[in-house]
Write a protein that holds these residues in place. Structure first.
Motif, short mmCIF file in Angstrom:
data_model
loop_
_atom_site.label_atom_id
_atom_site.label_comp_id
_atom_site.label_asym_id
_atom_site.label_seq_id
_atom_site.Cartn_x
_atom_site.Cartn_y
_atom_site.Cartn_z
N ARG A 237 0.83 -1.21 0.00
CA ARG A 237 0.00 0.00 0.00
C ARG A 237 0.86 1.26 0.00
N ASP A 238 1.90 1.27 0.87
CA ASP A 238 2.67 2.50 1.04
C ASP A 238 4.00 2.51 0.32
N GLU A 239 4.40 1.39 -0.19
CA GLU A 239 5.71 1.39 -0.86
C GLU A 239 5.78 0.34 -1.96
N GLU A 240 6.74 0.53 -2.82
CA GLU A 240 6.99 -0.42 -3.90
C GLU A 240 8.44 -0.89 -3.74
N ILE A 241 8.64 -2.18 -3.65
CA ILE A 241 10.00 -2.68 -3.45
C ILE A 241 10.50 -3.24 -4.79
N GLN A 242 11.60 -2.68 -5.25
CA GLN A 242 12.15 -3.15 -6.53
C GLN A 242 12.77 -4.54 -6.34
N VAL A 243 12.58 -5.41 -7.31
CA VAL A 243 13.15 -6.75 -7.26
C VAL A 243 14.17 -6.85 -8.39
N GLY A 244 15.44 -6.91 -8.02
CA GLY A 244 16.50 -6.96 -9.03
C GLY A 244 16.61 -8.34 -9.66
N PRO A 245 17.39 -8.45 -10.74
CA PRO A 245 17.53 -9.75 -11.41
C PRO A 245 18.16 -10.82 -10.51
N ASP A 246 18.90 -10.40 -9.48
CA ASP A 246 19.52 -11.39 -8.59
C ASP A 246 18.67 -11.69 -7.36
N ASP A 247 17.54 -11.00 -7.21
CA ASP A 247 16.66 -11.25 -6.07
C ASP A 247 15.64 -12.32 -6.42
N ARG A 248 15.11 -12.95 -5.39
CA ARG A 248 14.07 -13.96 -5.57
C ARG A 248 12.92 -13.67 -4.62
N VAL A 249 11.70 -14.06 -5.04
CA VAL A 249 10.51 -13.86 -4.21
C VAL A 249 9.90 -15.23 -3.92
N ILE A 250 9.57 -15.49 -2.67
CA ILE A 250 8.76 -16.69 -2.36
C ILE A 250 7.40 -16.19 -1.91
N LEU A 251 6.39 -16.66 -2.62
CA LEU A 251 5.01 -16.29 -2.28
C LEU A 251 4.44 -17.43 -1.42
N ALA A 252 4.35 -17.18 -0.11
CA ALA A 252 3.88 -18.22 0.82
C ALA A 252 2.54 -17.80 1.42
N VAL A 253 1.62 -17.42 0.54
CA VAL A 253 0.29 -16.96 0.96
C VAL A 253 -0.71 -18.07 0.66
N PRO A 254 -1.94 -18.00 1.17
CA PRO A 254 -2.93 -19.03 0.85
C PRO A 254 -3.25 -19.06 -0.65
#
Ligand SMILES: Cc1cc2nc3c(=O)[nH]c(=O)nc-3n(C[C@H](O)[C@H](O)[C@H](O)COP(=O)(O)OP(=O)(O)OC[C@H]3O[C@@H](n4cnc5c(N)ncnc54)[C@H](O)[C@@H]3O)c2cc1C
Length: 430
Positions: A237-254
């Motif tokens: 809501r309040d911020e946008e986090i940049q995800v670089g090519p070397d970063d990874r995201v794990i989506l552990a939501v329902p």
């Protein structure tokens, strides 16, 4: 890491332990998700959102608890004992699988469930050959009384789905990893001082000690992808986090949240609820010291009773549609009163708290199981975790913890590839 339920915590701890920088973003103000405790002021007690049973053979849970230093937070009897009561007939029995390498007592006549034959136990092995489309009833109905008096209550507890529709195939790994390894892998364990003190709190402490960044009340609103479909930013809501090519995201939501965040992701879309009613007892519950602090019930509304610190908690699983937990409380109290031989009448219902988890787990039917995506089904740079992903296990704590580890292994593996290509680069997992 997005989501601090058991799956997200498991993934975050594995990554932190292997030296990867982790930031966790959780929508609510607490960790634990569907496996948590909280102080209920009206009962003056710490209660769990729902009673959770774990087996000593749940190796992923054991590994996770060892990592976060919380192995001593679960307790249970020395032997794999499961006491039952049939409220309709008044009959009581205990399924005792011993504490050895092979499940013991069913082989002796007095160790069997009343009314069952040795042949019924042999027929249960059909579960190991269950086809993907078959239900628990398809496979286990021929075991007759053993099905009614053991497999049915156990499979409802494990799969949170009515046995006529529950996918038998999900019981295969359970059978292999617990009963197949003998009574010592089937000891029932519960969280001695509540779910959060066993799972969420020590995991959060571990992450804080490891230098991970923990953000609560940060709900992920959307994921920005570039033209090649790769993740470039996480939008809160309040911020946008940049995800670089070397970063990874794990989506552990329902599952439902993952479906909203990732266009065209196919996920299980049918759920089952669980109702828990916690009663503040005025008299103490006594039980044999060799027994666990719970009782399986047949022939009533409640299916399991658990007790801890003056609270008796009753569970009703596999609920569909709009469940009115408050209306069920009276019938459930009647089951409690009769089961525990309390010297009070049905009208004397003590202070209680009803908790309805409408989407406690996915419906674990063959059709829904076929919709479970693998951990790598997200867009490039995004991995999935959660009890609803395809771990081959039922949607339980064991499945959630394992899904987190699987996602962490994929992240670590993909970062190794980056490191080999660019030995000086820094990388992180969100
Ligand atoms: C009443 C009940 C009884 C149960 N009994 C048992 C049992 O006896 N034994 C057993 O093994 N299992 C049991 N289970 C199942 C077990 O609790 C679950 O399998 C497990 O907790 C699922 O963990 P998870 O991390 O996959 O999902 P969750 O716990 O749902 O975690 C997902 C997290 O993501 C967060 N989130 C959601 N959307 C966003 C977003 N957009 N941005 C950031 N964060 C977000 C949520 O707030 C949550 O904290 C039971 C479940 C319930 C509800």
């Amino acid at each position: 890491m997005v989501g601090a339920g058991v799956a997200g915590l498991s993934a975050a701890c594995e990554l932190s332990a292997s030296g990867i920088r982790v930031a966790v973003h959780e929508a609510t103000g607490h960790a634990g998700g569907r496996c948590r405790s909280f102080q209920d002021e009206s009962l003056g007690a710490l209660i769990d959102n729902g009673s959770h049973l774990i087996l000593s053979g749940n190796t992923s849970i054991q590994r996770f608890l060892a990592l976060i230093g919380a192995l001593d937070r679960l307790s249970g009897p020395v032997s794999a004992r499961f006491p039952f009561l049939d409220l309709a007939s008044g009959e009581r029995w205990t399924v005792d699988l011993g504490n050895g390498r092979i499940p013991g007592r069913p082989f002796s006549r007095d160790g069997r469930v009343p009314g069952t034959r040795l042949a019924d136990y042999a027929k249960s092995l059909r579960l190991l050959n269950a086809s993907p489309g078959s239900s628990i009833d398809d496979v286990l109905s021929p075991c007759r009384r053993l099905h009614e008096r053991f497999w049915k209550p156990v499979s409802i507890a494990v799969l949170n789905t009515e046995p006529e529709r529950a996918a038998a195939v999900l019981m295969k790994p359970v059978l292999r990893e617990t009963i197949g390894r003998g009574g010592r892998a089937c000891r029932p364990l519960t969280a001695t001082h509540g779910l959060s003190s066993a799972f969420a709190d020590p995991a959060v402490d571990f992450l804080a000690r490891s230098g991970a960044e923990l953000n609560f009340r940060t709900r992920l609103r959307s994921i920005a992808l570039n033209e090649s479909g790769r993740v470039t930013a996480l939008c809160f809501r309040d911020e946008e986090i940049q995800v670089g090519p070397d970063d990874r995201v794990i989506l552990a939501v329902p599952a439902r949240a993952a479906e909203d965040l990732i266009p065209n992701l196919r996920v299980p879309n049918e759920h089952r609820g669980i109702v828990n009613v916690h009663f503040r007892m005025s008299e103490s519950v006594s039980w044999a010291p060799e027994d666990p602090p719970f009782l399986g019930l047949l022939g009533g509304t409640a299916e399991w009773l658990f007790w801890r610190d003056g609270i008796v908690s009753a569970t009703v699983s596999a609920c569909q549609g709009d469940v009115d937990g408050r209306r069920m409380a009276g019938a459930i109290w009647d089951d409690v009163r009769r089961s525990l031989d309390l010297g009070c009448n049905a009208a004397m219902m003590p202070p209680h708290r009803v908790i309805v988890e409408r989407m406690a787990t996915i419906a674990q039917t063959p059709e829904q199981v076929a919709r479970r995506p693998g951990s790598d089904a997200g867009p490039p740079g995004v991995f999935l975790a959660g009890d609803w992903t395809d771990t081959c296990l039922p949607a339980t704590i064991e499945g959630a913890v394992r899904s987190g580890r699987l996602a962490a292994e994929l992240v670590a593996g993909s970062m190794d590839q980056v490191r080999m290509a660019d030995p000086g680069g820094a990388s992180a997992a969100t």
